[in-house]
Motif scaffolding. Structure first.
Motif, PDB file in Angstrom:
ATOM      1  N   TYR A 469      94.913 -49.426 -78.040  1.00  0.00           N
ATOM      2  CA  TYR A 469      92.947 -49.346 -77.646  1.00  0.00           C
ATOM      3  C   TYR A 469      93.578 -49.589 -76.060  1.00  0.00           C
ATOM      4  CZ  TYR A 469      88.375 -50.187 -75.877  1.00  0.00           C
ATOM      5  OH  TYR A 469      87.501 -50.672 -75.166  1.00  0.00           O
ATOM      6  N   TYR A 539      89.511 -44.133 -82.943  1.00  0.00           N
ATOM      7  CA  TYR A 539      88.507 -43.728 -81.715  1.00  0.00           C
ATOM      8  C   TYR A 539      88.086 -42.784 -81.469  1.00  0.00           C
ATOM      9  CZ  TYR A 539      88.880 -44.464 -76.818  1.00  0.00           C
ATOM     10  OH  TYR A 539      89.149 -44.647 -75.123  1.00  0.00           O
ATOM     11  N   ARG A 543      84.997 -45.574 -81.253  1.00  0.00           N
ATOM     12  CA  ARG A 543      85.393 -46.114 -79.715  1.00  0.00           C
ATOM     13  C   ARG A 543      84.841 -45.733 -78.656  1.00  0.00           C
ATOM     14  NH1 ARG A 543      87.835 -51.093 -80.700  1.00  0.00           N
ATOM     15  NH2 ARG A 543      87.023 -52.043 -78.986  1.00  0.00           N
TER      16      ARG A 543
END
Length: 592
Positions: A469, A539, A543
């Motif tokens: 991340y 992601y 995210r």
């Protein structure tokens, strides 16, 4: 022959000379009162789309007379930097209060262009004495309204600079937009804009050598460090569990196998439990598509070497924050210099596999990773040209990269291939291979390639996913990542887990009398790359706030190349570990 240390020093010299400054980031400029300090406007773009950046004056700002473009190193161009002289005059210790640098009547088209930029959260980036400056060009006033047609759009017209200095050197700069000095862009009509700026100077005790520490502090904050250490502990637990599994189960089983084989024929009937002994005549039978296999090992070995060199440079402090383009320069230079390793490894192993067309094998090695990367680049560069984004490489830069590939990469690949061919190394097989292959018994579905790859990729991925991340937020966002020591530990753990899980799965495959382990071990080792690409999907949608065709294509296009590189590198690690293991267990028994 250059040693690794010499190569590292050479790359470091190229990086520093190419970027134009040394470890402390600076041009080492010392200034007197009133001296001109270099200020460059770099780029503008949507905050949530890091790849979609444009030249600063692509927006209709006031263009000063005699705009000069700064000469940039290869890495800076690859990074999308396009520095030009900025419209502000920030002379050393020369304070200014609301100085007007431009009066401009914005046309309807320019108002519309600015409004569209403000709507997409455009930011600007500048460099003052090689220190970065960030800021937004405007704001959207939503005023608790849900209908976008009722939103109001404003352009900032007053920028306030605050600069810290220590004696005769610039230490820090920050830019703040005046929230009360705005241009209304809501309606499509001509608007008069008076652009101005304020400059304040303050003295500080911070030494010049520590002026970049401010930018690396964000990734070293206590709550971030806790997460990083949790990531490492999580990874270490995975390694310990896996090691314990291998030590208690695998070694005990092998010990029992060896004891049974030592008792000659008395306990040799249990083929289901100790089936790996019965395929000793097939286990070292060379794999199909041996040229592709050798080329994959060569490319994987080169990428592994490249990664180690990059980590060495990172750990000695080359990739400090905002060292523009240093990472891209390092990747290009080291990849070119290590191509000989790919040629040697591939040709040597190909000849061990009794291959004859070593020239064709070398061509395949040279194109195996560069080919897909080149095709991806061609497509994405065309997209960037269509968008007139700074990510589009100029023709001159493309020529430089082609020359590096032609004059450095290819010759070293060929020299490495010739050295590998002439090494005349023979494949070390503890057992003779029979003339005809043994038939593989029917196996349950979970012993086929895809379920095995899923099992093999999951454990290494689980050891690195927390750190992923932060890396994604740095590469595809604006977060700064500087904790390379932790990243290196996670990388070592990734290598160990990949090797261990591949060895375990290879043993179970051989125990089931399936002797086609060569490609399987490579695919299982490299399957973590597929998991990383699956994480890209998560992601992107969960995210990040990336959007638009260009950003989406850049993200998935280049991440596909990176994950493919991981596939080749970890596949090589998996196969090498499995080969050591297989040679060891068959060397420990008497093969008839």
């Amino acid at each position: 022959m250059r040693t690794p240390t010499t190569l590292l020093l050479l790359v470091g010299a190229i990086l520093f000379s190419g970027t134009g400054y040394v470890r402390s980031d600076a041009s080492n400029h010392r200034y007197k009162d009133g001296d001109t300090v270099p200020l460059y406007a770099n780029k503008v773009g949507p905050f949530h789309n890091p790849s979609e950046t444009y030249r600063y004056f692509d927006l209709p700002f006031c263009i000063p007379e005699g705009v000069k473009e700064k000469k940039e190193a290869l890495g800076e161009v690859l990074n999308g930097d396009r520095l030009v002289s900025a419209p502000y005059k920030l002379n050393f210790r020369d304070e200014k209060d609301s100085e007007v640098y431009c009066n401009k009547k914005l046309t309807k088209e320019e108002v519309k262009q600015f409004r569209k930029a403000v709507e997409k959260d455009y930011y600007f980036q500048m460099y003052y004495d090689d220190l970065p400056i960030w800021g937004f060009i405007g704001k959207v006033d939503k005023d608790i309204k849900s209908d976008p047609s009722e939103f109001k759009y404003f352009l900032y017209k007053h920028i306030q600079f605050e600069i810290l200095y220590n004696k005769d050197r610039v230490i820090e700069i920050s830019a703040r937009m005046d929230p009360h000095s705005l241009v209304d862009l809501t309606e499509d009509k001509e608007v008069d804009a008076e652009f101005m700026y304020t400059v304040k100077w303050k003295e500080t005790e911070t030494p010049f050598e520590k002026r970049m520490e401010k930018y690396s502090m964000s990734s070293s904050l206590p709550h971030h460090l806790e997460i990083h250490w949790f990531s490492i502990i999580n990874s270490c637990v995975t390694v310990l569990l896996l090691t314990g599994f291998l030590a208690t189960i695998l070694m005990r089983v092998l010990k029992n196998d060896f004891m049974k084989y030592a008792q000659d024929e008395e306990a040799a009937d249990d083929q289901e439990e100790t089936g790996w002994k019965y395929i000793h005549g097939d286990v070292f039978r060379f794999p199909t598509h041996n040229s592709l296999f050798a080329a994959s090992l060569g490319s994987g070995t080169q990428l592994f070497t490249l990664t180690i060199f990059i980590f060495m440079l990172a750990l000695v402090g080359v990739f400090y924050p905002y060292n523009r383009g240093a990472l891209f320069t390092a990747l290009v230079v080291i990849y070119a210099l290590t191509s000989g390793i790919a040629g040697y490894t591939s040709a040597s192993f190909y000849c061990q596999l009794e291959g004859k067309s070593w020239v064709r094998n070398l061509l395949l090695t040279g194109c195996l990773f560069c080919g897909p990367l080149f095709l991806t680049f061609c497509f994405l560069n065309t997209v960037a040209i269509t968008y007139t984004a700074t990510a589009a490489l100029p023709f001159g830069t493309i020529v430089v990269i082609v020359l590096i590939w032609t004059l450095v990469t290819s010759p070293l690949l060929v020299l490495g291939g010739i050295a590998g061919k002439n090494s005349k190394a023979e494949f070390q097989a503890p057992c003779r291979t029979t003339k005809y292959p043994r038939e593989i018994p029917p196996l349950p579905w979970y012993r086929s390639a895809i379920p095995q790859m899923a099992m093999a990729g999951f454990l290494p991925f689980s050891a690195i996913y927390i750190e992923l991340y932060y890396i994604f937020a740095s590469v595809w966002g604006h977060r700064i990542y500087t904790i390379y020591s932790i990243l290196f530990i996670v990388f070592i753990i990734l290598i160990i887990v990949t090797a261990f899980i591949t060895v375990a799965l290879t043993y179970f495959q051989l125990a089931a009398e399936d002797h086609q382990w060569w490609w399987r071990s490579f695919l299982c080792g490299g399957s973590t790359g597929l998991f990383i690409y699956a994480y890209c999907l998560y992601y992107y949608y969960a995210r990040s706030d990336m959007s638009g065709f260009m950003q989406t294509s850049f993200f998935f296009g280049y991440m596909a190349c990176i994950c493919y590189g991981f596939f080749l590198m970890l596949g090589t690690v998996g196969f090498r570990a499995a080969l050591l293991f297989v040679r060891h267990i068959y060397r420990s028994i008497k093969c008839e």
